[in-house]
Scaffold this motif. Sequence first.
Motif, mmCIF file in Angstrom:
data_model
loop_
_atom_site.group_PDB
_atom_site.id
_atom_site.type_symbol
_atom_site.label_atom_id
_atom_site.label_comp_id
_atom_site.label_asym_id
_atom_site.label_seq_id
_atom_site.Cartn_x
_atom_site.Cartn_y
_atom_site.Cartn_z
ATOM 1 N N MET A 1 0.818 -1.136 -0.027
ATOM 2 C CA MET A 1 -0.026 -0.008 0.057
ATOM 3 C C MET A 1 0.922 1.232 0.119
ATOM 4 S SD MET A 1 -2.974 -1.547 2.770
ATOM 5 C CE MET A 1 -3.574 0.358 2.894
ATOM 6 N N ALA A 2 2.035 1.481 0.750
ATOM 7 C CA ALA A 2 3.007 2.356 0.772
ATOM 8 C C ALA A 2 3.535 2.655 -0.455
ATOM 9 C CB ALA A 2 3.890 2.077 1.899
ATOM 10 N N LEU A 3 4.053 1.538 -1.091
ATOM 11 C CA LEU A 3 4.620 1.631 -2.418
ATOM 12 C C LEU A 3 3.531 2.276 -3.519
ATOM 13 C CD1 LEU A 3 7.098 1.415 -4.183
ATOM 14 C CD2 LEU A 3 6.412 -1.008 -4.508
ATOM 15 N N ALA A 4 2.622 1.755 -3.436
ATOM 16 C CA ALA A 4 1.329 2.345 -4.423
ATOM 17 C C ALA A 4 1.028 3.719 -4.308
ATOM 18 C CB ALA A 4 0.027 1.527 -4.193
ATOM 19 N N PHE A 5 0.952 3.880 -2.880
ATOM 20 C CA PHE A 5 0.631 5.673 -2.535
ATOM 21 C C PHE A 5 1.822 6.322 -2.989
ATOM 22 C CE2 PHE A 5 1.044 9.102 0.357
ATOM 23 C CZ PHE A 5 -0.001 9.856 0.067
ATOM 24 N N GLY A 6 2.965 6.027 -2.795
ATOM 25 C CA GLY A 6 4.238 6.738 -3.204
ATOM 26 C C GLY A 6 4.068 7.013 -4.584
ATOM 27 N N LEU A 7 3.760 6.160 -5.391
ATOM 28 C CA LEU A 7 3.819 6.202 -7.127
ATOM 29 C C LEU A 7 2.747 7.198 -7.293
ATOM 30 C CD1 LEU A 7 4.604 2.485 -7.876
ATOM 31 C CD2 LEU A 7 6.089 4.734 -7.975
ATOM 32 N N ILE A 8 1.424 7.113 -6.684
ATOM 33 C CA ILE A 8 0.339 7.851 -6.969
ATOM 34 C C ILE A 8 0.457 9.466 -6.521
ATOM 35 C CG2 ILE A 8 -2.002 8.333 -6.296
ATOM 36 C CD1 ILE A 8 -2.415 5.177 -6.475
ATOM 37 N N ALA A 9 1.232 9.389 -5.353
ATOM 38 C CA ALA A 9 1.597 10.800 -4.997
ATOM 39 C C ALA A 9 2.423 11.292 -5.716
ATOM 40 C CB ALA A 9 2.230 10.739 -3.471
ATOM 41 N N HIS A 10 3.449 10.805 -6.326
ATOM 42 C CA HIS A 10 4.384 11.076 -7.425
ATOM 43 C C HIS A 10 3.877 11.695 -8.462
ATOM 44 C CE1 HIS A 10 8.545 11.933 -8.824
ATOM 45 N NE2 HIS A 10 8.192 11.515 -9.725
ATOM 46 N N LEU A 11 2.704 10.830 -9.000
ATOM 47 C CA LEU A 11 1.918 11.268 -10.168
ATOM 48 C C LEU A 11 1.031 12.513 -9.957
ATOM 49 C CD1 LEU A 11 0.930 7.560 -11.479
ATOM 50 C CD2 LEU A 11 2.593 9.165 -12.612
ATOM 51 N N ILE A 12 0.555 12.447 -8.750
ATOM 52 C CA ILE A 12 -0.280 13.972 -8.635
ATOM 53 C C ILE A 12 0.385 15.076 -8.460
ATOM 54 C CG2 ILE A 12 -1.750 15.022 -6.962
ATOM 55 C CD1 ILE A 12 -2.655 12.024 -6.091
ATOM 56 N N VAL A 13 1.749 14.836 -7.709
ATOM 57 C CA VAL A 13 2.256 15.946 -7.578
ATOM 58 C C VAL A 13 3.214 16.494 -8.923
ATOM 59 C CG1 VAL A 13 4.238 17.236 -6.238
ATOM 60 C CG2 VAL A 13 2.398 15.898 -5.112
ATOM 61 N N GLY A 14 3.791 15.532 -9.539
ATOM 62 C CA GLY A 14 4.707 15.627 -10.853
ATOM 63 C C GLY A 14 6.197 15.856 -10.264
ATOM 64 N N LYS A 15 6.927 16.369 -11.138
ATOM 65 C CA LYS A 15 8.344 16.597 -10.989
ATOM 66 C C LYS A 15 8.830 17.918 -10.484
ATOM 67 C CE LYS A 15 9.164 12.956 -14.637
ATOM 68 N NZ LYS A 15 9.628 12.812 -15.824
ATOM 69 N N GLY A 16 7.900 18.882 -9.942
ATOM 70 C CA GLY A 16 8.135 20.069 -9.579
ATOM 71 C C GLY A 16 8.901 19.939 -8.223
#
Length: 109
Positions: A16-31
Motif C-alpha cells: 500500500m505504501a509503495l502504491a501510495f508513493g507512486l500515486i503521490a508522485h503522479l499527482i504532484v509531478g516532478k516539481g
Amino acid sequence: MRWDLGIGGLALLAAMALAFGLIAHLIVGKGLTRWLWLFAAVSYFVAGILVSEVGFGWATQEELQPNIDGLSFDEVQLVTLAGLIAALIARYAVRKKGRTAGPLRKSAT
C-alpha cells in the motif's frame, strides 16, 4: 490488548505504501523532487504502523474489521486520505510557484 503485526500485515502495508508513493508522485509531478515517491512511501508506511498499532492498538479484533494479520486496514485508510490531501496541496503549491517569478529568479529583460 497487545497487537502483533504479522508478516502478512507488514507486506500489505508495504505494498500500500509503495502504491501510495507512486500515486503521490503522479499527482504532484516532478516539481519538487524525483525522490518524492520514496519519501511518500516511507512516510505512509511509518504513519500506517503508528495508526494501526499505536492509535488503534487498544481496540479488540472484533471492533476493528477488517483486521488483516494485525493490520487495522480501514484505519490505515485515514493515512491514505490525509496523504492524498497533502499531495493535492503540494501540487497546487508547486504549480503556483512555477507561474510566478520569485525574488531569486532572474528576469529575461
